[in-house]
Write a protein that holds these residues in place. Structure first.
Motif, PDB file in Angstrom:
ATOM      1  N   GLY A  31       0.804  -1.207   0.000  1.00  0.00           N
ATOM      2  CA  GLY A  31       0.000   0.000   0.000  1.00  0.00           C
ATOM      3  C   GLY A  31       0.842   1.263   0.000  1.00  0.00           C
ATOM      4  O   GLY A  31       2.067   1.214  -0.166  1.00  0.00           O
ATOM      5  N   SER A  32       0.149   2.390   0.203  1.00  0.00           N
ATOM      6  CA  SER A  32       0.801   3.693   0.131  1.00  0.00           C
ATOM      7  C   SER A  32       0.380   4.578   1.297  1.00  0.00           C
ATOM      8  O   SER A  32      -0.711   4.433   1.844  1.00  0.00           O
ATOM      9  CB  SER A  32       0.419   4.407  -1.170  1.00  0.00           C
ATOM     10  N   LEU A  33       1.272   5.490   1.637  1.00  0.00           N
ATOM     11  CA  LEU A  33       0.994   6.550   2.593  1.00  0.00           C
ATOM     12  C   LEU A  33       1.752   7.790   2.135  1.00  0.00           C
ATOM     13  O   LEU A  33       2.790   7.679   1.487  1.00  0.00           O
ATOM     14  CB  LEU A  33       1.458   6.179   4.012  1.00  0.00           C
ATOM     15  N   ARG A  34       1.235   8.963   2.504  1.00  0.00           N
ATOM     16  CA  ARG A  34       1.958  10.202   2.231  1.00  0.00           C
ATOM     17  C   ARG A  34       2.152  10.954   3.524  1.00  0.00           C
ATOM     18  O   ARG A  34       1.184  11.277   4.209  1.00  0.00           O
ATOM     19  CB  ARG A  34       1.225  11.085   1.229  1.00  0.00           C
ATOM     20  N   LEU A  35       3.397  11.228   3.845  1.00  0.00           N
ATOM     21  CA  LEU A  35       3.738  12.011   5.020  1.00  0.00           C
ATOM     22  C   LEU A  35       3.924  13.467   4.617  1.00  0.00           C
ATOM     23  O   LEU A  35       4.407  13.757   3.528  1.00  0.00           O
ATOM     24  CB  LEU A  35       5.016  11.494   5.663  1.00  0.00           C
ATOM     25  N   SER A  36       3.560  14.359   5.523  1.00  0.00           N
ATOM     26  CA  SER A  36       3.755  15.792   5.316  1.00  0.00           C
ATOM     27  C   SER A  36       4.581  16.354   6.461  1.00  0.00           C
ATOM     28  O   SER A  36       4.507  15.875   7.599  1.00  0.00           O
ATOM     29  CB  SER A  36       2.406  16.519   5.281  1.00  0.00           C
ATOM     30  N   CYS A  37       5.352  17.384   6.146  1.00  0.00           N
ATOM     31  CA  CYS A  37       6.134  18.087   7.156  1.00  0.00           C
ATOM     32  C   CYS A  37       5.936  19.581   6.927  1.00  0.00           C
ATOM     33  O   CYS A  37       6.439  20.135   5.943  1.00  0.00           O
ATOM     34  CB  CYS A  37       7.603  17.729   7.040  1.00  0.00           C
ATOM     35  N   ALA A  38       5.202  20.209   7.819  1.00  0.00           N
ATOM     36  CA  ALA A  38       4.959  21.647   7.733  1.00  0.00           C
ATOM     37  C   ALA A  38       6.061  22.380   8.487  1.00  0.00           C
ATOM     38  O   ALA A  38       6.277  22.138   9.676  1.00  0.00           O
ATOM     39  CB  ALA A  38       3.594  21.980   8.312  1.00  0.00           C
ATOM     40  N   ALA A  39       6.751  23.273   7.773  1.00  0.00           N
ATOM     41  CA  ALA A  39       7.889  23.989   8.351  1.00  0.00           C
ATOM     42  C   ALA A  39       7.540  25.450   8.585  1.00  0.00           C
ATOM     43  O   ALA A  39       6.891  26.081   7.752  1.00  0.00           O
ATOM     44  CB  ALA A  39       9.091  23.879   7.420  1.00  0.00           C
ATOM     45  N   SER A  40       7.976  25.989   9.707  1.00  0.00           N
ATOM     46  CA  SER A  40       7.720  27.392  10.016  1.00  0.00           C
ATOM     47  C   SER A  40       8.833  27.943  10.898  1.00  0.00           C
ATOM     48  O   SER A  40       9.634  27.198  11.458  1.00  0.00           O
ATOM     49  CB  SER A  40       6.365  27.555  10.728  1.00  0.00           C
ATOM     50  N   GLY A  41       8.898  29.260  10.984  1.00  0.00           N
ATOM     51  CA  GLY A  41       9.835  29.896  11.902  1.00  0.00           C
ATOM     52  C   GLY A  41      11.043  30.538  11.255  1.00  0.00           C
ATOM     53  O   GLY A  41      11.772  31.272  11.903  1.00  0.00           O
ATOM     54  N   ARG A  42      11.274  30.237   9.983  1.00  0.00           N
ATOM     55  CA  ARG A  42      12.381  30.885   9.285  1.00  0.00           C
ATOM     56  C   ARG A  42      12.229  30.655   7.800  1.00  0.00           C
ATOM     57  O   ARG A  42      11.354  29.924   7.372  1.00  0.00           O
ATOM     58  CB  ARG A  42      13.720  30.377   9.782  1.00  0.00           C
ATOM     59  N   THR A  43      13.114  31.259   7.022  1.00  0.00           N
ATOM     60  CA  THR A  43      13.138  31.019   5.585  1.00  0.00           C
ATOM     61  C   THR A  43      14.020  29.810   5.309  1.00  0.00           C
ATOM     62  O   THR A  43      15.181  29.782   5.720  1.00  0.00           O
ATOM     63  CB  THR A  43      13.697  32.247   4.842  1.00  0.00           C
ATOM     64  N   PHE A  44      13.479  28.827   4.611  1.00  0.00           N
ATOM     65  CA  PHE A  44      14.188  27.575   4.411  1.00  0.00           C
ATOM     66  C   PHE A  44      14.800  27.444   3.019  1.00  0.00           C
ATOM     67  O   PHE A  44      15.217  26.364   2.625  1.00  0.00           O
ATOM     68  CB  PHE A  44      13.233  26.402   4.658  1.00  0.00           C
ATOM     69  N   SER A  45      14.894  28.545   2.292  1.00  0.00           N
ATOM     70  CA  SER A  45      15.334  28.468   0.904  1.00  0.00           C
ATOM     71  C   SER A  45      16.750  27.901   0.755  1.00  0.00           C
ATOM     72  O   SER A  45      17.078  27.316  -0.261  1.00  0.00           O
ATOM     73  CB  SER A  45      15.255  29.843   0.247  1.00  0.00           C
ATOM     74  N   ARG A  46      17.596  28.052   1.766  1.00  0.00           N
ATOM     75  CA  ARG A  46      18.961  27.525   1.678  1.00  0.00           C
ATOM     76  C   ARG A  46      19.133  26.265   2.507  1.00  0.00           C
ATOM     77  O   ARG A  46      20.251  25.873   2.835  1.00  0.00           O
ATOM     78  CB  ARG A  46      19.964  28.587   2.128  1.00  0.00           C
ATOM     79  N   TYR A  47      18.029  25.611   2.798  1.00  0.00           N
ATOM     80  CA  TYR A  47      18.057  24.433   3.638  1.00  0.00           C
ATOM     81  C   TYR A  47      17.836  23.163   2.837  1.00  0.00           C
ATOM     82  O   TYR A  47      17.214  23.169   1.769  1.00  0.00           O
ATOM     83  CB  TYR A  47      16.978  24.527   4.720  1.00  0.00           C
ATOM     84  N   THR A  48      18.336  22.084   3.379  1.00  0.00           N
ATOM     85  CA  THR A  48      17.972  20.740   2.940  1.00  0.00           C
ATOM     86  C   THR A  48      16.985  20.183   3.962  1.00  0.00           C
ATOM     87  O   THR A  48      17.206  20.297   5.168  1.00  0.00           O
ATOM     88  CB  THR A  48      19.218  19.840   2.873  1.00  0.00           C
ATOM     89  N   MET A  49      15.916  19.612   3.441  1.00  0.00           N
ATOM     90  CA  MET A  49      14.918  18.965   4.295  1.00  0.00           C
ATOM     91  C   MET A  49      15.076  17.464   4.146  1.00  0.00           C
ATOM     92  O   MET A  49      15.118  16.945   3.027  1.00  0.00           O
ATOM     93  CB  MET A  49      13.512  19.389   3.880  1.00  0.00           C
TER      94      MET A  49
END
Length: 123
Positions: free
Chosen positions: A16-34
């Motif tokens: 089967g399948s599942l989809r996980l989500s990760c909501a990020a907040s608190g800073r700008t993540f443009s230069r980040y790796t998630m």
């Protein structure tokens, strides 16, 4: 204050399948790796997949390559992990994490972590 909040875990049958989500907040993540990591009971935390927020470059663990897909929605500041063809050995607590570096796979190098979401795959 940086916050990473995972959701979408649960129980799935093998195949089967599942989809996980990760909501990020608190800073700008443009230069980040998630990154997505998982930790099964009695085992060490292991790398699953990561994505560069800017540009979308990705990297996967061999164990999930071809079955899992990591993606991000810039407008929603959310990272996803689509998990298909699930196997019982995918059972673990899944964590979202962030690091201000390029496609890092070692959990010790990540700066921020979510609280985790349980994924259980039955055979």
């Amino acid at each position: 204050q940086v916050q990473l909040v995972e959701s979408g875990g649960g129980l799935a049958q093998a195949g089967g399948s599942l989809r996980l989500s990760c909501a990020a907040s608190g800073r700008t993540f443009s230069r980040y790796t998630m990154g997505w990591f998982r930790q099964a009971e009695g085992k060490e935390r292991e790398f699953v997949a990561c994505i560069r927020w800017s540009g979308g470059s990705t990297y996967y663990a061999d164990s999930v390559k071809g079955r899992f897909t990591i993606s991000r929605d810039n407008a929603k500041n959310t990272v996803y992990l689509q998990m298909n063809t699930l196997k019982p050995e995918d059972t673990a607590v899944y964590y979202c994490a962030a690091v201000s570096a390029y496609l890092v796979v070692r959990p010790a190098e990540y700066d921020y972590w979510g609280q985790g979401t349980q994924v259980t795959v039955s055979s």
